[in-house]
Design an enzyme around this catalytic site. Structure first.
Site, short mmCIF file in Angstrom:
data_model
loop_
_atom_site.label_atom_id
_atom_site.label_comp_id
_atom_site.label_asym_id
_atom_site.label_seq_id
_atom_site.Cartn_x
_atom_site.Cartn_y
_atom_site.Cartn_z
N CYS A 82 -44.30 -44.65 69.02
CA CYS A 82 -43.26 -45.18 68.62
C CYS A 82 -43.04 -44.98 66.95
CB CYS A 82 -42.55 -46.13 69.07
SG CYS A 82 -41.34 -47.02 67.67
N CYS A 194 -38.48 -39.71 65.72
CA CYS A 194 -38.18 -40.81 66.43
C CYS A 194 -38.89 -40.25 68.01
CB CYS A 194 -37.17 -41.89 67.27
SG CYS A 194 -37.05 -42.18 68.21
#
Length: 238
Positions: A82, A194
């Site tokens: 992440c 992302c």
């Protein structure tokens, strides 16, 4: 060979994508040539973007629980699937007992090696506001082209209402417009900042020159584990 510990669940599809990239990029001819991995798919980790924007609880306690579970299970080093979670890495470092490879720093090093001067950032609102990529790329001497508010909303919506929601029919018209506008502003390539966006590129057949930060992290993790990599550079899809 060293064991990789993956702090996952942010989100589950992105975690699976990171693990798959490590497997596919490892030069292996039989099971025993692959890297041992431990994955903590901790879906209890609060939303990182909401925390950064002051709209939700800190994910640090759950991130540290994952790190501790992976350490106790035998991981030699950690990676996080992440991008936005790396904003909280400085708060985690004093409590970590094993090394961690930063996806942000790895991606910045890759862009620098490739000689890029202007990079377009495609990321969640949390990552954009956190400034983690801005600082890393600036330190590498690279100018970053960041989405404006309208463009940021378009990308963020695709992440949450497209990929995270598992919507294969999501309308990407607004995101495709963002890509065209950022290219016109001078972006030589797009850094997928992302972990869901590489999934979106594949799922929605987006076109452009993309630098997959997940791929970059997978490559560094393979080398850190002591295995052989099929590629020494992250894949750039054109």
């Amino acid at each position: 060979m060293k064991t990789i510990g993956i702090i996952g669940g942010m989100g589950p599809m992105a975690t699976a994508d990171l693990m798959q990239k490590i497997i596919l990029d490892t030069d292996a001819r039989e099971d025993q040539d692959h890297i041992p991995m431990l994955i903590d798919n901790n879906t209890a980790i609060p939303d990182r973007t909401a925390a950064i924007l002051g709209q939700g609880p800190s994910p640090v306690p759950e991130l540290l629980r994952s790190a501790d579970r992976l350490t106790r299970a035998g991981a030699d080093f950690l990676i996080m699937g992440c991008n936005t979670a790396h904003y909280f890495l400085p708060l985690m470092m004093p409590y970590l007992k094993i090394p961690v490879i930063s996806m942000i720093d790895a991606a910045a090093r890759f862009c620098q090696r490739q000689g890029y001067r202007k990079i377009g950032l495609l990321a969640s609102a949390g990552t954009c506001h956190a400034g983690v990529y801005q600082r890393a790329l600036q330190h590498a001497g690279i100018r970053i082209i960041q989405p404006d508010e309208r463009q940021e909303i378009a990308v963020h919506d695709m992440i949450y209402h497209g990929v995270k929601a598992g919507c294969s029919a999501y309308d990407t018209t607004a995101v495709r417009r963002v890509l065209s506008e950022m290219e016109a502003a001078g972006a030589e390539a797009f850094l997928l900042g992302c972990t869901e966006i590489p999934v979106a590129v594949s799922m929605y057949h987006l076109e452009g020159r993309f630098i997959d930060a997940t791929e970059v992290l997978a490559e560094e993790a393979i080398e850190a584990a002591g295995a052989r990599s099929k590629k020494h550079l992250a894949a750039i899809r054109c």
